[in-house]
Design an enzyme around this catalytic site. Sequence first.
Site, PDB file in Angstrom:
ATOM      1  N   THR A  16      14.025 146.990  36.781  1.00 14.57           N
ATOM      2  CA  THR A  16      15.290 147.435  37.359  1.00 14.57           C
ATOM      3  C   THR A  16      16.456 147.243  36.391  1.00 14.57           C
ATOM      4  OG1 THR A  16      15.744 145.276  38.380  1.00 14.57           O
ATOM      5  CG2 THR A  16      14.488 146.866  39.677  1.00 14.57           C
ATOM      6  N   ASP A  17      17.550 147.933  36.698  1.00 13.66           N
ATOM      7  CA  ASP A  17      18.771 147.784  35.912  1.00 13.66           C
ATOM      8  C   ASP A  17      19.637 146.681  36.534  1.00 13.66           C
ATOM      9  OD1 ASP A  17      20.029 148.907  38.145  1.00 13.66           O
ATOM     10  OD2 ASP A  17      20.273 150.879  37.216  1.00 13.66           O
ATOM     11  N   ALA A  18      20.852 146.537  36.042  1.00 13.24           N
ATOM     12  CA  ALA A  18      21.742 145.465  36.503  1.00 13.24           C
ATOM     13  C   ALA A  18      22.088 145.580  37.987  1.00 13.24           C
ATOM     14  CB  ALA A  18      23.020 145.459  35.665  1.00 13.24           C
ATOM     15  N   VAL A  21      18.262 148.631  40.640  1.00 13.44           N
ATOM     16  CA  VAL A  21      17.664 149.949  40.867  1.00 13.44           C
ATOM     17  C   VAL A  21      16.579 150.192  39.821  1.00 13.44           C
ATOM     18  CG1 VAL A  21      18.142 152.440  40.877  1.00 13.44           C
ATOM     19  CG2 VAL A  21      19.770 150.843  41.909  1.00 13.44           C
TER      20      VAL A  21
END
Length: 132
Positions: A16-18, A21
Amino acid sequence: MNRSHTTEIRVRYAETDAMGVLHHAGYLIYFEIGRTEALREDGGSYADVEKSGRFLVVVEANVKYRSPARYDDLLTLTTTVSRVTPAKLEHDYELRRGDQLIATGRTVLACVDADGKIHRVSDALPALAELM
């Protein structure tokens, strides 16, 4: 060989990103998991294909993102062999969280040898000859 296969995948933190997501590239990795598990369910493996001197390489990939998948979501991926030609194998994908469609996709794989020369898909996966 089955035409469709379903597998469950849980979104891992590292994917996931920050914002938590699933990163856009993760979907293609999930599609590879779907192809690999479908082949395994039918008694084969990509390792066996490669031992035979053939390789299935992605020559086209498409993803349509419909809703974000998030960390710890349990997703269901349906992988379908949608078309087999003498040298190509096409898959369609549906990724869902429960009943919600998260993404759809499509890949095209070509059958080649170690030198990149095109070969028949049935050389690598004889069971697919019946679908051509």
